[in-house]
Design a protein around this motif. Structure first.
Motif, PDB file in Angstrom:
ATOM      1  N   THR A  11       0.815  -1.213   0.000  1.00 21.61           N
ATOM      2  CA  THR A  11       0.000   0.000   0.000  1.00 21.61           C
ATOM      3  C   THR A  11       0.850   1.265   0.000  1.00 21.61           C
ATOM      4  O   THR A  11       0.357   2.344  -0.321  1.00 21.61           O
ATOM      5  N   ASP A  67      -1.159   3.052   5.245  1.00 22.03           N
ATOM      6  CA  ASP A  67      -2.609   2.859   5.369  1.00 22.03           C
ATOM      7  C   ASP A  67      -2.980   1.780   6.378  1.00 22.03           C
ATOM      8  O   ASP A  67      -3.937   1.934   7.145  1.00 22.03           O
ATOM      9  N   ILE A  68      -2.253   0.679   6.388  1.00 21.02           N
ATOM     10  CA  ILE A  68      -2.570  -0.438   7.284  1.00 21.02           C
ATOM     11  C   ILE A  68      -2.308  -0.044   8.739  1.00 21.02           C
ATOM     12  O   ILE A  68      -3.157  -0.256   9.618  1.00 21.02           O
ATOM     13  N   ASN A  70      -2.075   3.042  10.005  1.00 18.34           N
ATOM     14  CA  ASN A  70      -3.021   4.094  10.381  1.00 18.34           C
ATOM     15  C   ASN A  70      -4.400   3.523  10.666  1.00 18.34           C
ATOM     16  O   ASN A  70      -5.076   3.953  11.604  1.00 18.34           O
ATOM     17  N   ASP A  71      -4.828   2.543   9.867  1.00 15.17           N
ATOM     18  CA  ASP A  71      -6.123   1.907  10.102  1.00 15.17           C
ATOM     19  C   ASP A  71      -6.120   1.146  11.426  1.00 15.17           C
ATOM     20  O   ASP A  71      -7.092   1.194  12.181  1.00 15.17           O
ATOM     21  N   SER A  74      -6.669   3.495  14.230  1.00 11.31           N
ATOM     22  CA  SER A  74      -7.909   4.285  14.251  1.00 11.31           C
ATOM     23  C   SER A  74      -9.144   3.411  14.063  1.00 11.31           C
ATOM     24  O   SER A  74      -9.556   2.715  14.976  1.00 11.31           O
ATOM     25  N   THR A  75      -9.720   3.387  12.879  1.00 11.44           N
ATOM     26  CA  THR A  75     -11.030   2.761  12.650  1.00 11.44           C
ATOM     27  C   THR A  75     -11.016   1.252  12.516  1.00 11.44           C
ATOM     28  O   THR A  75     -12.062   0.620  12.659  1.00 11.44           O
ATOM     29  N   GLN A  76      -9.902   0.655  12.177  1.00 14.06           N
ATOM     30  CA  GLN A  76      -9.733  -0.785  11.989  1.00 14.06           C
ATOM     31  C   GLN A  76     -10.700  -1.368  10.945  1.00 14.06           C
ATOM     32  O   GLN A  76     -11.228  -2.458  11.103  1.00 14.06           O
ATOM     33  N   ASP A  77     -10.878  -0.631   9.873  1.00 16.81           N
ATOM     34  CA  ASP A  77     -11.748  -1.082   8.779  1.00 16.81           C
ATOM     35  C   ASP A  77     -11.228  -2.342   8.101  1.00 16.81           C
ATOM     36  O   ASP A  77     -12.000  -3.123   7.571  1.00 16.81           O
ATOM     37  N   PHE A  78      -9.904  -2.541   8.108  1.00 17.95           N
ATOM     38  CA  PHE A  78      -9.307  -3.685   7.422  1.00 17.95           C
ATOM     39  C   PHE A  78      -9.070  -4.885   8.353  1.00 17.95           C
ATOM     40  O   PHE A  78      -8.462  -5.867   7.943  1.00 17.95           O
ATOM     41  N   SER A  79      -9.536  -4.819   9.581  1.00 11.96           N
ATOM     42  CA  SER A  79      -9.216  -5.866  10.562  1.00 11.96           C
ATOM     43  C   SER A  79      -9.777  -7.237  10.189  1.00 11.96           C
ATOM     44  O   SER A  79      -9.315  -8.254  10.696  1.00 11.96           O
ATOM     45  N   TYR A  88      -2.975  -6.060  14.039  1.00 17.41           N
ATOM     46  CA  TYR A  88      -3.673  -4.939  14.666  1.00 17.41           C
ATOM     47  C   TYR A  88      -3.576  -5.011  16.183  1.00 17.41           C
ATOM     48  O   TYR A  88      -3.352  -3.995  16.848  1.00 17.41           O
TER      49      TYR A  88
END
Length: 165
Positions: A11, A67-68, A70-71, A74-79, A88
């Motif tokens: 990424t 991106d990974i 930072n995710d 924060s929001t853990q959209d990719f978890s 994570y």
């Protein structure tokens, strides 16, 4: 000049930047967030690559705005992506340790340094016999705003447990 192997996150899209900065024969191995799993198949592949291409240096590289990572912070959209849950959890735990132990404005750099130091030690252990004075393993963080590769804090240790006297 010598051959180098770069372990990086796809990424970050750093391949051309690395080739421009490091004027040698560069090889790349990618894993999301540089999560790099040290299973037998992967380690055997790396050993073969190191020997076949006469690799003299291995660098773990992450972008300061990965991106990974930072995710994860924060929001853990990719978890839900296979293999990232453990990563994570490690990053969140390190963030907690960093907040307690380091009172600086750049905790992101400290978190990334700790994470990459952990990965370096893990790889050194797994490579075992082929690690010698001829093979160096290091970590760098790419700062996109300044267009520079910064060395991580060497041997940064954040303790796993805290004891108060």
């Amino acid at each position: 000049m010598h051959n180098r192997l770069f372990l990086l996150c796809p990424t970050d899209c750093l391949e051309s930047t690395i080739n421009n900065e490091f004027k040698c024969k560069n090889y790349f191995y990618t894993s999301l967030g540089n999560s790099f799993v040290t299973n037998n198949k992967t380690i055997e592949y790396l050993k073969q690559t190191i020997n076949k291409h006469n690799i003299k240096e291995i660098s773990f590289i992450l972008s300061s705005n990965n991106d990974i990572i930072n995710d994860a912070l924060s929001t853990q959209d990719f978890s839900k992506i296979r293999g990232l849950k453990r990563l994570y959890d490690e990053i969140i735990q390190q963030k907690k340790h960093t907040e307690v132990l380091w009172k600086n404005t750049d905790s992101q750099f400290s978190i990334l340094s700790y994470f990459l130091n952990y990965k370096i030690k893990e790889l050194q252990f797994e490579l075992g016999g082929i690690i010698n004075s001829k093979l160096k393993i290091n970590g760098k963080i790419y700062n996109r705003f300044e267009d520079v590769f910064e060395n991580i804090h060497p041997n940064l240790i954040c303790i796993q447990k805290h004891y108060l006297n």
